[in-house]
Design an enzyme around this catalytic site. Structure first.
Site, mmCIF file in Angstrom:
data_model
loop_
_atom_site.group_PDB
_atom_site.id
_atom_site.type_symbol
_atom_site.label_atom_id
_atom_site.label_comp_id
_atom_site.label_asym_id
_atom_site.label_seq_id
_atom_site.Cartn_x
_atom_site.Cartn_y
_atom_site.Cartn_z
ATOM 1 C CG ASP A 1 23.122 -14.017 21.698
ATOM 2 O OD1 ASP A 1 23.990 -13.407 21.473
ATOM 3 O OD2 ASP A 1 22.503 -15.018 20.998
ATOM 4 N NE ARG B 1 9.929 -19.274 14.775
ATOM 5 C CZ ARG B 1 11.135 -19.740 15.467
ATOM 6 N NH1 ARG B 1 11.609 -20.914 15.325
ATOM 7 N NH2 ARG B 1 11.649 -18.741 16.300
ATOM 8 N N PRO B 2 7.940 -24.683 15.511
ATOM 9 C CG PRO B 2 8.959 -26.642 14.403
ATOM 10 C CD PRO B 2 7.825 -25.439 14.188
ATOM 11 C CB SER B 3 12.383 -23.921 19.284
ATOM 12 O OG SER B 3 13.954 -23.583 19.317
ATOM 13 N N GLY B 4 14.149 -24.118 16.694
ATOM 14 C CA GLY B 4 15.355 -24.882 15.988
ATOM 15 C C GLY B 4 16.240 -25.018 17.038
ATOM 16 C CB THR B 5 17.996 -23.181 19.414
ATOM 17 O OG1 THR B 5 16.790 -22.366 19.937
ATOM 18 C CG2 THR B 5 18.146 -22.531 17.883
ATOM 19 C CB SER C 1 23.276 -19.204 20.970
ATOM 20 O OG SER C 1 22.678 -17.746 20.642
ATOM 21 C CD GLU D 1 16.413 -14.867 12.683
ATOM 22 O OE1 GLU D 1 15.662 -15.946 12.483
ATOM 23 O OE2 GLU D 1 17.508 -14.993 12.990
HETATM 24 C C1 G16 Z 1 19.554 -19.311 16.108
HETATM 25 C C2 G16 Z 1 19.633 -18.788 14.458
HETATM 26 C C3 G16 Z 1 18.945 -17.568 14.353
HETATM 27 C C4 G16 Z 1 17.368 -17.877 14.890
HETATM 28 C C5 G16 Z 1 17.440 -18.480 16.098
HETATM 29 C C6 G16 Z 1 15.863 -19.091 16.369
HETATM 30 O O1 G16 Z 1 20.040 -18.147 16.790
HETATM 31 O O2 G16 Z 1 21.074 -18.391 14.306
HETATM 32 O O3 G16 Z 1 18.912 -17.106 13.170
HETATM 33 O O4 G16 Z 1 16.743 -16.813 14.909
HETATM 34 O O5 G16 Z 1 18.133 -19.679 16.203
HETATM 35 O O6 G16 Z 1 15.889 -19.950 17.282
HETATM 36 P P1 G16 Z 1 14.544 -20.730 17.605
HETATM 37 O O7 G16 Z 1 14.073 -21.421 16.675
HETATM 38 O O8 G16 Z 1 14.794 -21.456 19.132
HETATM 39 O O9 G16 Z 1 13.679 -19.207 17.757
HETATM 40 P P2 G16 Z 1 20.993 -18.522 17.994
HETATM 41 O O10 G16 Z 1 21.334 -17.070 18.406
HETATM 42 O O11 G16 Z 1 20.204 -19.207 19.017
HETATM 43 O O12 G16 Z 1 22.228 -19.217 17.669
#
Ligand code: G16
Length: 554
Positions: free
Chosen positions: A288, A507-511, A73, A382
């Protein structure tokens, strides 16, 4: 009674293939907000195992097609990742995220045993067929990872369909289209052409009779959006004049670099390549890297940059849909609601809450999507530009069967039905969302300036802090409060209190291997100062680095 044929796991074949995709012992993977995501070069074993997992998920769901998208992404080009798509085009069911993590982390020696045990506990009937459709974005590591995925599919005897280099939302669309084919809920032709046709036809109908749409600049983040939007322009013809920029998909290092939706959102500025291109008031937007996020913006008469992010898109779209429902005579029958995260601008939440129900959930499209399903029409976005609109099955049926009593009602109803076709309801889709925005602007006869003036954003700042271990950061209350590291939350609150209208969340990032800090205040300088001071707290607490990317995997 017919006896069920018991089929065993093809362990020898799996073992043979698995030997080509060993897992490095020191690596740990976790299926997070958007699947597995880390440096592309370390993901080979994960993709192989994801191939097997996707096939098992398909078998578990009676041979329904499962989607696999290989992408990272908005992340830098050296990253890659993979996410699974469930049969209705939605994100993978949460319980299976844990299974994905377990399988990905099993040592090479344990892998077959872990797999066997999983098949047993998840009660997977191996005699069922398994079908998987997969695509990837333009990242250089993508091709090798696709091969690892194919090996996973071959090892377990699954049927694979290659969607090629394409966007995340197209893979979601294909999954839903394949699984609904020939049913009453048929979503569309199960091909990229089917996607373009469905959307462009709805768009043409929606803008027919409206004033000519002025030129739109589209920043493709040097990613897969470039070829996909280019193809779409052939379907759209004159109806939407588009200029494509940042289309260098073959230039090493260009992906998401100084361009794209995340760059615009976090820097709150134009991608440098657009400098000098834009006339005052002209609309531009950024996708993106996998084309599931969208940011709009323009330069005003004084030369200032103005950003129209996911929150502004939600406000524009939700108000339009509420109006249409009222005009169609369905105001009391169709409940429209909005879903946001705590990272939405406070001014947008205020604007929306004064008009319709608003829910706040944690970050991640899966949380927003599920919450939006609770409404007849659920609009979710978002702030980062990720979002869509969901029409519940009963609402779709109501829209199709409702008898309008006046010509005005009939027109509004037609528009709503066309919106159902235009909007990719499986997931956030930059292309579909862009067309939706253009439709609303055309109907309202709004320029970007008028759209922007729906409400004034509170000055805000999003900062990322690189930390050695983002997992020590844990939140509650839809990510509004930190519960760990202990003692940090009161310090953040104490700082925020010192600023007029100050709010700040961590918050911790999920990505990415980062912690995200959001701040808001009445004055721009104060929002910036608050963000950097909270980032400083995070830095001190976790030994972070404001600029450096950890290279522990290299
Ligand atoms: C993914 C999720 C999104 C979320 C984002 C958050 O997006 O699909 O819903 O907003 O991660 O990322 P972080 O936790 O790093 O801010 P994407 O576009 O990276 O696949």
């Amino acid at each position: 009674m017919a006896s069920r044929k018991v089929v065993a796991l093809p362990v020898d074949t799996i073992a043979e293939y698995a030997a080509r995709h060993p897992k490095a012992p020191h690596l740990h993977f976790s299926y997070g907000t958007a699947g597995f995501r880390t440096l592309g070069v370390v993901l080979d074993s994960v993709l192989f195992r994801v191939g097997i997992l996707a096939a098992l998920r398909s078998k578990r769901l009676d041979g329904k097609t499962i989607g696999v998208m290989i992408t990272a992404s908005h992340n830098p080009e050296e990253d890659n990742g993979v996410k699974l798509v469930d049969p209705r085009g939605e994100m993978l069911e949460a319980a299976w995220e844990n299974h994905a993590t377990t399988l990905a982390n099993a040592s090479n020696e344990e892998f077959l045993d872990v797999l066997r045990q999983f098949v047993q506990t998840a009660r997977i009937d191996l005699s069922k067929p398994s079908r998987v459709v997969y695509g990837r974005d333009t990242r250089p590591t993508g091709e090798g990872l696709v091969q690892a995925l194919r090996d996973g599919l071959a090892a377990i005897g699954a049927e694979g369909r290659d969607a090629g280099i394409t966007t995340t939302p197209i893979v979601h669309y294909l999954v839903k289209a394949i699984n609904t084919k020939g049913t009453k809920q048929e979503y569309g032709e199960d091909s990229e052409e089917g996607y373009f046709e469905k959307m462009s036809e709805a768009f043409r109908k929606l803008v027919s009779g409206r004033a000519r749409i002025p030129q739109l600049i589209v920043d493709c983040a040097n990613g897969v959006g470039a070829p996909i939007v280019k193809k779409m322009t052939e379907y759209l013809g004159e109806t939407l004049p588009i200029v494509l920029v940042n289309t260098a998909i073959d230039t090493p290092g260009a992906l998401n670099h100084n361009c794209g939706a995340d760059f615009v959102k976090t820097r709150q500025t134009l991608p440098p390549s657009l400098h000098g291109m834009m006339k005052p008031g002209q609309r531009a937007c950024s996708f993106d890297g996998d084309a599931d996020r969208l940011m709009y913006y323009f330069i005003d008469e004084r030369g200032y940059f103005a950003m129209l992010d996911g929150d502004k898109i939600a406000a524009l779209v939700a108000a339009f849909i509420v109006d249409l429902a009222r005009l169609a005579g369905l105001a009391d029958k169709v409940k429209v609601g909005v879903v946001q995260t705590a990272y939405a601008n406070g001014a947008s939440t205020k604007y929306l809450s004064e008009r319709l129900p608003v829910r706040c959930v944690p970050t991640g499209v899966k949380h927003l999507h599920h919450a939006a399903e609770q409404f007849d029409i659920g609009v979710y976005f978002e702030a980062n530009g990720h979002g869509t609109v969901l029409f519940s099955p009963s609402t779709i049926e109501r829209l199709e069967t409702h008898e309008p009593s006046t010509p005005a009602q009939s027109t509004a109803l037609k528009h709503l039905n066309n919106l159902v076709q235009l909007i990719n309801q499986t997931v956030g889709d930059a292309l579909s969302d862009m067309l939706l925005v253009e439709v609303v602007l055309a109907h309202k006869a709004y320029s970007a300036i008028e759209w922007n003036s729906l409400y004034s954003d509170l000055p805000n700042r999003l900062v990322k802090v690189y930390v050695p271990n983002r997992n020590v950061f844990k939140t509650e209350d839809a990510e509004r409060r930190l519960v760990s590291p202990a003692g940090l939350q009161p310090k953040i609150e104490e700082l925020a209190r010192r600023y007029d209208g100050g709010r700040s969340f961590v918050r911790p990032s999920g990505t990415e291997d980062v912690v995200r800090v959001y701040s808001e205040a009445v004055l721009r300088s104060q929002a910036d100062e608050l963000a950097f001071r909270v980032a400083g707290l995070v830095y001190d607490e976790a030994g972070g680095d404001l600029n450096r990317r950890p290279k522990e995997f290299l």
